[in-house]
Design an enzyme around this catalytic site. Structure first.
Site, PDB file in Angstrom:
ATOM      1  N   GLY A 155       3.693  -1.452   4.094  1.00 55.47           N
ATOM      2  CA  GLY A 155       2.749  -2.344   4.774  1.00 55.47           C
ATOM      3  C   GLY A 155       2.953  -3.822   4.495  1.00 55.47           C
ATOM      4  N   LYS A 211       0.847  -1.207   0.000  1.00 57.75           N
ATOM      5  CA  LYS A 211       0.000   0.000   0.000  1.00 57.75           C
ATOM      6  C   LYS A 211       0.871   1.241   0.000  1.00 57.75           C
ATOM      7  CE  LYS A 211       0.868   1.366   4.463  1.00 57.75           C
ATOM      8  NZ  LYS A 211       1.684   2.557   4.788  1.00 57.75           N
ATOM      9  N   ASP A 231      -2.396  -1.552  10.330  1.00 62.13           N
ATOM     10  CA  ASP A 231      -2.696  -1.574   8.889  1.00 62.13           C
ATOM     11  C   ASP A 231      -3.344  -2.874   8.424  1.00 62.13           C
ATOM     12  OD1 ASP A 231      -1.396   0.830   8.776  1.00 62.13           O
ATOM     13  OD2 ASP A 231       0.394   0.067   7.756  1.00 62.13           O
TER      14      ASP A 231
HETATM   15  O1  C5P Z   1       0.425  -1.138  14.513  1.00 60.99           O
HETATM   16  P1  C5P Z   1       1.832  -1.217  14.013  1.00 60.99           P
HETATM   17  O2  C5P Z   1       2.592  -2.347  14.613  1.00 60.99           O
HETATM   18  O3  C5P Z   1       1.931  -1.164  12.529  1.00 60.99           O
HETATM   19  O4  C5P Z   1       2.539   0.117  14.522  1.00 60.99           O
HETATM   20  C1  C5P Z   1       3.939   0.220  14.699  1.00 60.99           C
HETATM   21  C2  C5P Z   1       4.248   1.363  15.651  1.00 60.99           C
HETATM   22  O5  C5P Z   1       3.934   2.608  15.035  1.00 60.99           O
HETATM   23  C3  C5P Z   1       3.457   1.358  16.934  1.00 60.99           C
HETATM   24  O6  C5P Z   1       4.091   0.580  17.928  1.00 60.99           O
HETATM   25  C4  C5P Z   1       3.468   2.834  17.324  1.00 60.99           C
HETATM   26  O7  C5P Z   1       4.697   3.185  17.900  1.00 60.99           O
HETATM   27  C5  C5P Z   1       3.410   3.529  15.989  1.00 60.99           C
HETATM   28  N1  C5P Z   1       2.039   3.900  15.574  1.00 60.99           N
HETATM   29  C6  C5P Z   1       1.409   4.969  16.191  1.00 60.99           C
HETATM   30  N2  C5P Z   1       0.136   5.310  15.810  1.00 60.99           N
HETATM   31  C7  C5P Z   1      -0.497   4.647  14.828  1.00 60.99           C
HETATM   32  C8  C5P Z   1       0.123   3.556  14.160  1.00 60.99           C
HETATM   33  C9  C5P Z   1       1.396   3.220  14.572  1.00 60.99           C
HETATM   34  O8  C5P Z   1       1.972   5.592  17.092  1.00 60.99           O
HETATM   35  N3  C5P Z   1      -1.731   5.008  14.477  1.00 60.99           N
END
Ligand code: C5P
Length: 307
Positions: A102, A13, A138
């Site tokens: 992603g 993405k 995501d």
């Molecule tokens: O959810 P994911 O593992 O992809 O997110 C990785 C990191 O990115 C999270 O641990 C957080 O530190 C940050 N993040 C955030 N706010 C979001 C998505 C991600 O702070 N909406």
């Protein structure tokens, strides 16, 4: 032909727009984004087996329990109360890790959709998305795909009508960027789009589709990403000079994408970009109107598309 072997095609993405509204009590950031799937795919092959296992063709990635595809398998098994889940998974990576595309989340969505088929769970997309949201913000997007508005942590998805197919050039530097690190650096800057500014995402969508106006393509995380990795700003400028209608960092980087009205830059122009940005990989791709797709694979190699 009946077969129990499937391949989940897991697309990448880009974020056509990414607004960061502020930090949430759970440590995540409240955001508004317009996700767009592109035609660059990881392939996750899955077949029944007594034990759960994963092989990955990229040696820089873990094939153990911490791989997001494996975590997705465990979470799904737990959700449906399977005592000893079994499946043999093979992941062929094309989406670079830590590139803001992603890839890991798409692989997790592919594992959920593929295993739901292999284990004959008949789980709805919503049920899989609820499991997916616990794995990464995501993941739910990749279960619907195409073009979608994302809110909350990015995990509350509203599918949008398909945008006209658009040519995309991805510039992937020879290094990844850590998403948590980018969000940490953002703390020094504060919220970037005022609360309530989120109405601009549907406005962007309308402008893209009805007016072919790419002017609202933007990414709040660029404030910290381009400051920390100035080469990305140079590359973005170089894409605009090749005639990109818009160019931006995808997610938290490190990929920079360009959108073209018509053709991507010629082979010669791409060659000259490669000379100016040694080690960068350029990928010519396009927007697609789908998320992960699970296909049955016959023993003779024939494939049967089952959506
Ligand atoms: O959810 P994911 O593992 O992809 O997110 C990785 C990191 O990115 C999270 O641990 C957080 O530190 C940050 N993040 C955030 N706010 C979001 C998505 C991600 O702070 N909406």
């Amino acid at each position: 032909m009946t077969t129990d072997r499937v391949v989940a095609r897991c697309p990448a993405k880009i974020n056509l727009r990414l607004e960061i509204l502020g930090r949430r009590p759970d440590g995540y950031h409240e955001l508004r984004t317009l996700f767009q799937a592109v035609d660059l795919e990881d392939l996750l092959e899955i077949e029944p087996a007594a034990e759960l296992s994963l092989a990955v063709d990229d040696p820089s990635l873990s094939s153990g329990e911490d791989n997001l595809a494996m975590r997705a398998a465990r979470a799904l098994a737990r959700e449906v109360g399977m005592g000893r889940p079994g499946a043999r998974m093979r992941l062929r990576k094309a989406i670079p890790p830590r590139g803001g595309l992603g890839g890991g989340s798409s692989d997790a969505a592919g594992a959920l959709a593929g295993l739901s088929r292999i284990w004959r769970l008949g789980a709805s997309r919503e049920a899989l998305a609820a499991v997916g949201a616990t794995l990464g913000a995501d993941v739910p997007f990749f279960l619907s795909g195409g073009t979608a508005f994302g809110a909350g942590r990015g995990d509350r998805i509203v599918p949008m009508p398909v945008v006209p197919e658009t040519a995309v050039l991805l510039g992937i530097p020879p290094y990844g960027i850590s998403t948590p690190e980018v969000f940490r650096r953002l703390e020094g800057v504060g919220p970037l789009t005022p609360q309530g500014g989120g109405v601009t995402v549907p406005a962007l969508f309308h402008k893209l589709v009805a007016e072919k106006d790419f002017g609202l393509v933007s990414n709040d995380l660029e404030r910290v990403v381009l400051a920390g990795w100035p080469e990305l700003a140079s590359f973005r400028g170089a894409l605009l000079a090749t005639g990109a209608r818009a160019a931006a960092v995808s997610g938290s980087g490190s990929t920079v994408f360009g959108l073209y009205d018509g053709e991507v830059p010629s082979r010669r122009e791409r060659e000259s970009l490669r000379e100016r940005f040694p080690g960068w990989t350029l990928v010519v791709t396009r927007t697609v109107a789908h998320g992960v797709r699970v296909e049955a694979q016959g023993g003779d190699g024939a494939e049967e598309r089952r959506g």
